[in-house]
Scaffold this active site. Sequence first.
Site, mmCIF file in Angstrom:
data_model
loop_
_atom_site.group_PDB
_atom_site.id
_atom_site.type_symbol
_atom_site.label_atom_id
_atom_site.label_comp_id
_atom_site.label_asym_id
_atom_site.label_seq_id
_atom_site.Cartn_x
_atom_site.Cartn_y
_atom_site.Cartn_z
ATOM 1 N N SER A 43 0.777 -0.930 -0.171
ATOM 2 C CA SER A 43 0.333 0.189 0.197
ATOM 3 C C SER A 43 0.944 1.361 -0.242
ATOM 4 O O SER A 43 0.152 2.245 -0.656
ATOM 5 C CB SER A 43 -1.520 0.234 1.028
ATOM 6 O OG SER A 43 -0.431 0.192 2.474
ATOM 7 N N LYS A 91 -0.159 5.301 6.957
ATOM 8 C CA LYS A 91 -0.341 5.833 5.034
ATOM 9 C C LYS A 91 0.042 7.190 5.753
ATOM 10 O O LYS A 91 0.670 7.985 6.429
ATOM 11 C CB LYS A 91 -1.767 5.863 5.680
ATOM 12 C CG LYS A 91 -2.706 4.448 5.400
ATOM 13 C CD LYS A 91 -2.736 3.437 3.661
ATOM 14 C CE LYS A 91 -3.286 2.115 4.602
ATOM 15 N NZ LYS A 91 -2.532 0.972 3.528
#
Length: 159
Positions: A43, A91
Amino acid sequence: MAQHATAGRRYLRAFVSGFFVAVPVTVTVLDRLAYVARVEGASMQPFLNPEGGLESDVVLLNRWSVRNYQVQRGDIVSILSPRNPQQKIIKRVIGLEGDFIRTLGYKKRYVRIPDGHFWIEGDHHGHSLDSNSFGPSDGSVFSALLGQGSACRRPDGPD
């Protein structure tokens, strides 16, 4: 022989007292200041885990700076996963409270980020469980900060 036993007891006593000092200090550091985390998955490619595969990057996440830090766009943060609170995800902050975001597959095409929330995404779009899946993230669930332009250590060598 008695002298040998006395020296052994002294070493044992020094070890035990050092242990009882070192363990609480280490736990406090890991709980309050910073901790090391292994980054798994695709990711955050290409910034983290650029080659993918079986090896993972290792990062130092700063817990202390989250307390009084004003999160900025581009910061990399660790939060509790909204889908699995036992898991932390890493993130990048894309939008701050009050921003309007054009989403990549969220319920609405455009979202205004509410007060106290942030929009976070993985760098590798389409391979990330992020705000496009669960919406704006509550700023209170941030557990640590990697920061902008921070370095990580690759298992096969230096950064």
